[in-house]
Design a protein around this motif. Structure first.
Motif, short mmCIF file in Angstrom:
data_model
loop_
_atom_site.label_atom_id
_atom_site.label_comp_id
_atom_site.label_asym_id
_atom_site.label_seq_id
_atom_site.Cartn_x
_atom_site.Cartn_y
_atom_site.Cartn_z
N ILE A 346 40.42 -24.60 20.48
CA ILE A 346 41.67 -24.91 21.19
C ILE A 346 41.36 -25.46 22.58
O ILE A 346 41.95 -26.46 23.02
CB ILE A 346 42.55 -23.65 21.28
N TRP A 347 40.43 -24.82 23.27
CA TRP A 347 40.13 -25.17 24.67
C TRP A 347 39.59 -26.60 24.78
O TRP A 347 39.92 -27.32 25.73
CB TRP A 347 39.13 -24.17 25.24
N THR A 348 38.77 -27.00 23.84
CA THR A 348 38.13 -28.32 23.91
C THR A 348 38.90 -29.39 23.14
O THR A 348 38.46 -30.54 23.08
CB THR A 348 36.70 -28.25 23.36
N GLY A 349 40.04 -28.99 22.52
CA GLY A 349 40.83 -29.94 21.76
C GLY A 349 42.04 -30.42 22.53
O GLY A 349 42.16 -30.26 23.75
N ARG A 350 42.98 -31.01 21.81
CA ARG A 350 44.24 -31.48 22.38
C ARG A 350 45.38 -30.86 21.56
O ARG A 350 45.96 -31.52 20.69
CB ARG A 350 44.32 -33.01 22.34
N PRO A 351 45.68 -29.60 21.83
CA PRO A 351 46.62 -28.87 20.97
C PRO A 351 48.02 -29.47 20.96
O PRO A 351 48.51 -29.96 21.99
CB PRO A 351 46.64 -27.46 21.59
N THR A 352 48.65 -29.45 19.79
CA THR A 352 50.04 -29.84 19.64
C THR A 352 50.81 -28.62 19.13
O THR A 352 50.44 -28.01 18.14
CB THR A 352 50.19 -30.99 18.63
N MET A 353 51.89 -28.27 19.83
CA MET A 353 52.59 -27.02 19.56
C MET A 353 53.59 -27.17 18.42
O MET A 353 54.80 -27.15 18.62
CB MET A 353 53.30 -26.53 20.83
N ARG A 354 53.07 -27.32 17.21
CA ARG A 354 53.92 -27.31 16.03
C ARG A 354 53.98 -25.88 15.48
O ARG A 354 53.19 -25.01 15.86
CB ARG A 354 53.38 -28.28 14.98
N VAL A 355 54.92 -25.64 14.57
CA VAL A 355 55.17 -24.27 14.10
C VAL A 355 53.93 -23.62 13.48
O VAL A 355 53.63 -22.46 13.79
CB VAL A 355 56.35 -24.25 13.12
N PRO A 356 53.16 -24.31 12.61
CA PRO A 356 51.96 -23.63 12.07
C PRO A 356 51.01 -23.18 13.17
O PRO A 356 50.41 -22.10 13.08
CB PRO A 356 51.32 -24.71 11.18
N PHE A 357 50.87 -23.99 14.21
CA PHE A 357 49.97 -23.64 15.31
C PHE A 357 50.52 -22.44 16.10
O PHE A 357 49.74 -21.59 16.55
CB PHE A 357 49.79 -24.84 16.22
N LEU A 358 51.84 -22.35 16.25
CA LEU A 358 52.42 -21.19 16.94
C LEU A 358 52.07 -19.89 16.22
O LEU A 358 51.73 -18.88 16.86
CB LEU A 358 53.94 -21.34 17.02
#
Length: 641
Positions: A346-358
């Motif tokens: 997560i820290w080194t990526g570009r997270p997108t706050m979609r429901v599965p990720f939540l």
């Protein structure tokens, strides 16, 4: 085996070969792994709702002191069936549902290694669940706790059919679990697409593979314990009777030799879901893939060395307790490795706050709480203080609900678009997440405090002056919030099925093979058997994952349209070595499962004629199942010429 591009006539032939007729017979006889996977998921969620109803009744009874909404007997039955349902009928089968549906898609195969055995595993699972729940119809549901400690579960103290339902039901269910584990192992070893070597496996598969191997070693201990308890109760044996040379601790040892590896059976595949979904929404490959895979296997192995930390208050020798306490600390290391990899991804990526990720982020929080409390109860003096208190209940639910339910619901939002072809609502998904996350913590975190205040587990009421009323009322209110979140999730699924937006082949921009197929996938899965040369066949242009090798080939490969066929490959490097013919749809898995159910009903009643009829039917069904079909006899005759 030649490599070619699929043609329209090839696709038509594949559809005719693999499609199950849309009839009642087709519905009952199908061996399509995708249909079986969906059935596992739906059935497991039905049992989740039943377990939730039982939990709601328990929380209503405990909401205030000195309530008598439930009798002590009914409370014990609901408490026992809640544990059995959530552990054996929901938590593991729901993960088997995802694995059944997606394993062949992840490895480029057209079905599981043993399609009929796969159908048989499902039918046994659902019939075992029905068998257990018929106990409510006769007013004799299991009532000795989901752990069924002796001597209280012996016939002298618990007469009636209650514990006979328990022992026979778990033996029945163990058949499904065992054959399912064998199917997963053989599928992974033999059916991977050419080039999908063992070091390129999708990370989700490591969790299911580890737990499948664990099941083969752990399940015999529970089966042996259930057989012994059944013989104690029905045949006058004395396996657990100290007065006749038996041992009450023998049950605990056998149960927890199975029980603690079972915790990882319901946790490791869920952690595999997390390792799969976090990289997709972080827009980068999983950090330290080899270490995460090794940590998964290490956790499965170490899980067999910690069972007695459930028995620190049982009077074990000091040296034994020291060993199991140390093992309980060491097993936290592999989990810490996986946790560090998720955070780094997560820290080194570009997270997108979609429901599965939540839901994966919620899992990370609950994982820390459950893990820390687990290490705490591995410390012997602390464990003595909280043994059989609500602190242990809190830890158990953070592990089993937090580490299982949240990844499962997140995986539903992630993979249901592939299964149904329709997206789920982001708005309803966010409501479901926050209600479930808040409800989970409001319900179970105060149980830590109640345990430290001395509230014992497994009591159906408590006195007014104990000082536990406010926290119990808070927990019961939290249960309402948690259940509301689950209902919102189910409503979201229903809305999606009716009018969800079309999903397309790869709505998340994911990297694994299943997203190269239409949504939902065709009956034959892959029109050609792909050749895979990286861990991320759909991200090769983005991450350069194929390295110095040629890129993966997803449009060209073996068509295999002369019957139900798929490619067999070698165990390590996945080099093609055979074309394997797969069996077609059959009613024999269902009929065999029904025959086994008849046998167990005869043992329960007990009735010798019914038992003999069941055993005879099993033998007849197995013979018919294994009898060569006409096509096989014809092929054998041609080969002998």
């Amino acid at each position: 085996m030649t490599t070619e591009t699929v043609r329209l006539q090839d696709v038509g032939q594949l559809e005719r070969t693999w499609e199950t007729p849309r009839t009642i017979r087709g519905w009952l006889s199908t061996v399509d792994h995708k249909r079986i996977g969906v059935r596992y998921l739906v059935t497991a969620f039905v049992f989740l709702l039943l377990g939730g109803i039982e939990a709601g009744a328990i929380r209503a009874q405990l909401a205030r002191p000195e309530l008598h909404l439930l009798s002590a007997q009914l409370y014990n039955e609901l408490f026992t069936m809640h544990g059995v349902t959530m552990l054996f009928l929901y938590a593991a089968p729901v993960l088997s549902g995802f694995s059944n549906y997606f394993w062949p898609l992840l490895i480029g195969a057209r079905d599981m290694a043993f399609p009929r055995l796969n159908a048989f595993s499902y039918w046994v699972f659902v019939l075992a669940g029905i068998f257990l729940y018929t106990s409510f119809l006769v007013g004799q549901a299991p009532n000795g706790g989901w752990f069924a400690y002796t001597p209280l579960t012996e016939a002298a103290y618990t007469p009636g059919l209650n514990l006979d339902y328990y022992t026979l039901g778990l033996l029945f269910l163990g058949i499904s679990t065992t054959v399912g584990a064998i199917n997963f192992i053989v599928t992974l070893i033999t059916l991977r697409a050419p080039g999908l070597s063992i070091n390129r496996l999708p990370i989700f598969m490591w969790g299911t593979l580890t737990t499948s191997v664990s099941v083969l070693f752990a399940m015999p201990a529970l089966s042996a314990a259930c057989v012994m308890l059944f013989l104690d109760r029905r045949a006058g044996m004395h396996f657990f009777d100290p007065a006749a040379g038996g041992s009450t601790l023998l049950w605990q040892h056998l149960f927890w030799i199975f029980g603690h590896p079972w915790v990882y059976v319901v946790v490791l595949p869920a952690m595999g879901l997390v390792s799969t979904i976090i990289p997709v929404f972080s827009r980068r490959p999983l950090v330290a893939y080899p270490l995460v895979a090794l940590s998964t296997v290490a956790t499965g192995i170490l899980g067999f060395g910690v069972w007695a930390h459930h028995m620190f208050a049982a009077g074990l020798p000091d040296i034994s307790m020291s060993f199991f306490s140390a093992a309980s600390m060491v097993i936290a290391i592999p989990s810490g490795v996986a946790f560090a990899a998720w955070i780094a991804t997560i820290w080194t990526g570009r997270p997108t706050m979609r429901v599965p990720f939540l839901f994966m982020l919620g899992f990370l929080v609950l994982f820390v709480v459950g893990g820390v409390s687990g290490v705490m109860v591995g410390v012997i003096p602390f464990d003595w203080q909280v043994t059989d208190s609500y602190f242990v209940v809190a830890h158990l639910h953070y592990v089993l609900l937090g580490i299982n339910l949240f990844p499962v619901v997140g995986a539903c939002y992630y993979w249901l678009p592939k299964i149904t072809g329709r997206m789920l609502s982001e708005r309803l998904g966010r409501w479901a997440f926050w209600l479930m996350f808040i409800g989970m913590n409001v319900t179970f975190f105060p149980m830590h405090i109640l345990g430290l205040l001395g509230m014992p587990r497994r009591i159906y009421t408590y006195p007014l002056g104990a000082g536990w009323g406010t926290l119990n009322l808070t927990e019961s209110a939290g249960t309402v919030v948690l259940v509301t979140g689950i209902v919102v999730f189910l409503v979201s699924v229903g809305v999606s099925l009716r009018r969800g937006a079309p999903a397309g082949a790869n709505p998340w921009g994911a990297s694994t093979l299943e997203w190269s197929l239409p949504s939902p996938p065709p009956a034959y899965n892959f029109a050609v058997i792909p050749t895979v040369r990286s861990r991320h066949p759909l991200w090769e242009d983005r991450v350069g994952d194929s390295g110095t090798h040629a890129p993966s080939e997803l449009e060209r490969g073996a068509v295999l349209d002369e019957g139900r066929e798929t490619v067999g490959t070698t165990m390590l490097d996945a080099e093609p070595v055979a074309v394997l013919r797969m069996p077609g749809d059959s009613l024999w898995p269902l009929l065999t499962a029904l025959a086994i159910a008849l046998l167990f009903c005869g043992l329960l009643v007990p009735s010798v004629p019914i038992s003999v009829a069941g055993a005879t039917a099993i033998i007849a069904c197995v013979i018919a199942w294994l009898w060569p079909e006409r096509a096989e006899l014809r092929a054998g005759a041609e080969n002998s010429r």
